[in-house]
Scaffold this active site. Structure first.
Site, PDB file in Angstrom:
ATOM      1  N   HIS A  44       3.017  -7.659   1.489  1.00 10.33           N
ATOM      2  CA  HIS A  44       2.324  -8.571   2.402  1.00 10.33           C
ATOM      3  C   HIS A  44       1.165  -9.270   1.717  1.00 10.33           C
ATOM      4  CE1 HIS A  44      -0.130  -4.896   2.533  1.00 10.33           C
ATOM      5  NE2 HIS A  44      -1.136  -5.710   2.762  1.00 10.33           N
ATOM      6  N   HIS A  65       0.834  -1.209   0.000  1.00  5.59           N
ATOM      7  CA  HIS A  65       0.000   0.000   0.000  1.00  5.59           C
ATOM      8  C   HIS A  65       0.864   1.252   0.000  1.00  5.59           C
ATOM      9  CE1 HIS A  65      -3.316  -2.634   0.802  1.00  5.59           C
ATOM     10  NE2 HIS A  65      -2.821  -3.026   1.964  1.00  5.59           N
ATOM     11  N   ARG A 112      -1.603  -4.317  -6.292  1.00  7.73           N
ATOM     12  CA  ARG A 112      -1.396  -5.762  -6.404  1.00  7.73           C
ATOM     13  C   ARG A 112      -0.134  -6.037  -7.191  1.00  7.73           C
ATOM     14  NH1 ARG A 112      -6.733  -6.076  -8.345  1.00  7.73           N
ATOM     15  NH2 ARG A 112      -7.999  -5.964  -6.480  1.00  7.73           N
ATOM     16  N   GLU A 162      -1.725   0.103   7.944  1.00 11.71           N
ATOM     17  CA  GLU A 162      -2.787  -0.722   8.520  1.00 11.71           C
ATOM     18  C   GLU A 162      -2.231  -1.681   9.572  1.00 11.71           C
ATOM     19  OE1 GLU A 162      -4.202  -2.446   4.856  1.00 11.71           O
ATOM     20  OE2 GLU A 162      -2.865  -4.173   4.993  1.00 11.71           O
TER      21      GLU A 162
HETATM   22  O1  M6D Z   1      -6.214  -7.279  -3.693  1.00 12.83           O
HETATM   23  P1  M6D Z   1      -6.974  -8.231  -2.844  1.00 12.83           P
HETATM   24  O2  M6D Z   1      -6.414  -9.603  -2.915  1.00 12.83           O
HETATM   25  O3  M6D Z   1      -8.433  -8.218  -3.110  1.00 12.83           O
HETATM   26  O4  M6D Z   1      -6.791  -7.752  -1.328  1.00 12.83           O
HETATM   27  C1  M6D Z   1      -7.222  -6.484  -0.884  1.00 12.83           C
HETATM   28  C2  M6D Z   1      -7.245  -6.437   0.632  1.00 12.83           C
HETATM   29  O5  M6D Z   1      -5.968  -6.748   1.134  1.00 12.83           O
HETATM   30  C3  M6D Z   1      -5.813  -6.729   2.545  1.00 12.83           C
HETATM   31  O6  M6D Z   1      -4.501  -7.026   2.887  1.00 12.83           O
HETATM   32  C4  M6D Z   1      -6.195  -5.390   3.122  1.00 12.83           C
HETATM   33  O7  M6D Z   1      -5.292  -4.405   2.729  1.00 12.83           O
HETATM   34  C5  M6D Z   1      -7.583  -5.044   2.652  1.00 12.83           C
HETATM   35  O8  M6D Z   1      -7.912  -3.791   3.157  1.00 12.83           O
HETATM   36  C6  M6D Z   1      -7.678  -5.078   1.137  1.00 12.83           C
HETATM   37  O9  M6D Z   1      -8.988  -4.819   0.748  1.00 12.83           O
END
Ligand code: M6D
Length: 594
Positions: free
Chosen positions: A169, A94, A189, A112
């Site tokens: 992470h 993030h 991502r 977070e």
């Molecule tokens: O990109 P995806 O796999 O959907 O994950 C998204 C999610 O990841 C988690 O680690 C958090 O940061 C959540 O707040 C986020 O919504």
């Protein structure tokens, strides 16, 4: 009614399911991965369920009734989610505030933290990576090799992890968390297992460029001690963006707020204002009010930290394996730290830039007054340089203080790691009640430091306390830099390990269970300690280092052996005590060098 209960917004996720229901949530949709129990984001704002504001969204409430919050941030700053992965989440990272503002035009980044609600036996999450730089991370992403370089951390129910923006992470299947964070839904991502979204048949977007910009590379591991606040509250984190406390309520408690709090019930049942709340409930406790809590429950409570920056010092413990950069409070407590692998095979600049990154992160929330470095010797303290530390061969004779000072624009001081630990123990540890303290570390090598009236006595050439090279015998193994018969060649962890190896034993602890070997070790160490007593006559000798882990095996014997070697009037007069600050002594001492 003072409290403001909130109704969650449910969020579809590719990796979602329906198991959030076991935490008390009710929904009909399929593949729900997240329940946003306190959200002011437009894509899913929480709604007040009872009381005078019933039906209002959290964002409207924040805009129209700012007095309930006691803060003046332009947008509501926090977001709370319950997450229950029915599959692994993407490998992700993030942005921090600065990057979120420049790349996304959003007010907040996404620092977070997670409170683990449930995890399978042997459950692990992904937290960090082993890539040396952003370039090698990016290469691994481009060639599909990222998974082999990710660090897995075991987790179990009740664990708490802070995930600073920049940390690569991923949550994994069946590890459910309560997530408290800045108000942002921006995830970069990096890798998504090539999965397709059943609703569209397409893979989800990846954000490799933004992600590598945001990522720490190399990885910085964040460590923050849990602090007990009173009989029912512990602090799990306090950072620039928010704080999180765990409240364990066993009977009635009364609390009052300055600014607002968000309270999430994670276990048990709680009664407030005549209403009962169970697991899954999130309540807004408005600012400047008092509340009565009744029941048996565990709650996580969050609020916004004060923006005033506290003065603090930074201590750096530069070791052959790991480097730790810590915030040390003025009363000698490690408040938080970043830890990363020392990469002694790379240029010294790489290390300096990693330190800079960690220091800059801390500068966002602290007013840093001084930076101290504890490093393995031998050092040239006048030049602020390494001489020939055995575990850092690439950096021999390189200057570290001046380049770090100009990089950080802060005063920087360097000291031998054993001296720094001595200072820490003398000021805040086992020697805090006396004037003169001699500290001896018996670990891979043997080092020491002398502190008199809280001042470190470094000596004319910075080598006071180098007791490893003190001659205690006329014989012994040859060593490239130490004297024949030096204390270190006889009684260090390395010496013990070597003797254990020749006897077919696995470690030095086993060696010390052998009566003859133990006596030899005790007599050698006692000779060194008696020499110290006759040289500086300290109030106390503090022993630290890895070999003291086996102290119960030889402690009484060591005290007797020292007594036999000193003048009669000194017998039993110099207490031998064990260190108290353990792994933190290096960073604490480093922070107080100037
Ligand atoms: O990109 P995806 O796999 O959907 O994950 C998204 C999610 O990841 C988690 O680690 C958090 O940061 C959540 O707040 C986020 O919504």
């Amino acid at each position: 009614m003072n409290i403001i209960p909130l109704q969650p917004h449910y969020q579809y996720r590719l990796w979602g399911g329906d198991r959030l229901k076991r935490f008390g949530f009710c929904f009909d949709e399929a593949s729900i991965g997240e329940a946003w129990t306190a959200s002011a984001l437009t894509q899913g704002s929480s709604i007040v369920t009872a009381g005078p504001y019933a039906g209002t969204t959290l964002s409207e409430l924040y805009d129209t009734h700012r007095e309930l919050f006691g803060i003046d941030a332009p947008e509501f700053p926090l977001l709370i989610k319950w997450i229950d992965p029915n599959d692994d989440l993407s490998i992700q990272v993030h942005p921090d505030d600065e990057l979120a503002q420049s790349l996304e035009h959003q007010p907040y980044g996404k620092n977070e933290c997670w409170y683990i609600l449930d995890a399978p036996e042997g459950g692990e999450i992904i937290y960090g990576h082993t890539f040396e730089s952003k370039e090698t991370l990016q290469q691994a992403l481009e060639t599909g090799n990222v998974m082999s370089g990710l660090i897995r951390k075991p987790v179990s129910r009740g664990d708490f992890l802070y995930v600073p923006a920049g940390t690569v992470h991923a949550l994994t299947k069946d590890v459910s968390v309560l997530e408290i964070q800045q108000s942002s839904d921006t995830t970069y991502r990096l890798y998504d297992y090539g999965r397709t979204e059943p609703t569209t048949g397409h893979t989800r977007d990846l954000h490799v460029n933004q992600g590598t910009r945001a990522a720490f590379a190399p990885h910085l591991d964040y460590v923050e001690p849990v602090l007990s606040l009173d009989h029912f509250r512990t602090q799990l984190t306090r950072n620039r963006y928010f704080f999180v406390e765990k409240w364990t309520i066993e009977r009635e408690e009364s609390v009052s707020t300055d600014t607002f709090r968000l309270l999430s019930v994670v276990e048990g049942t709680l009664e407030m204002d005549g209403l009962f709340f169970g697991m899954g409930a999130t309540l807004l406790l408005p600012a400047h009010q008092s509340f009565h809590l009744d029941g048996t429950a565990v709650c996580l409570v969050t609020g916004v930290s004060s923006p005033t920056k506290q003065k603090a010092r930074i201590g750096i413990d530069l070791g052959g394996t790991n480097t730790r950069v810590a915030i040390v409070s003025t009363d000698g407590h490690v408040e938080k730290q970043y830890k990363f692998k020392t990469q002694p095979h790379l240029e010294l600049d790489t290390l300096l830039n990693q330190i800079k990154l960690a220091v800059e992160r801390f500068q966002l929330e602290y007013d840093i007054t001084h930076v101290g470095i504890a490093a393995p010797g031998p050092l040239d303290l006048k030049r602020g340089a390494f001489l020939t530390p055995p575990n850092l061969p690439n950096w021999h004779h390189q200057v570290i203080v001046e380049p770090l000072r100009s990089l950080l624009r802060l005063p920087v001081t360097l000291e031998n790691d054993a001296n720094a630990a001595a200072l820490a123990e003398a000021k805040f540890g086992a020697g805090r009640h006396v004037d003169s303290v001699f500290y001896v570390t018996v670990s891979t090598g043997i080092g020491g430091g002398f502190v008199y009236k809280q001042n470190l006595i470094s000596g004319a050439h910075g080598s006071a306390g180098e007791v490893g090279n003190m001659i205690i015998r006329t014989d012994g193994p040859a060593h490239p830099t130490l004297n024949v018969g030096a204390l270190e060649t006889h009684a260090s962890g390395t010496a013990l390990h070597e003797r254990a190896r020749t006897k077919g034993m696995t470690d030095s602890m086993t060696l010390l269970t052998d009566e003859i070997e133990r006596s030899t070790f005790v007599e050698d160490l006692a000779t060194g300690l008696a020499n110290i007593i006759h040289t500086v006559d300290p109030d106390v000798i503090i022993l630290g280092g890895g070999v003291t882990a086996s102290a119960p095996l030889y402690w009484n014997q060591l005290q007797d052996a020292v007594a036999m070697r000193v003048y009669p009037h000194l017998r039993g007069a110099t207490p031998l005590v064990l260190q108290q600050l353990h792994g933190d002594a290096g960073v604490i001492g480093a922070a107080f060098l100037a």
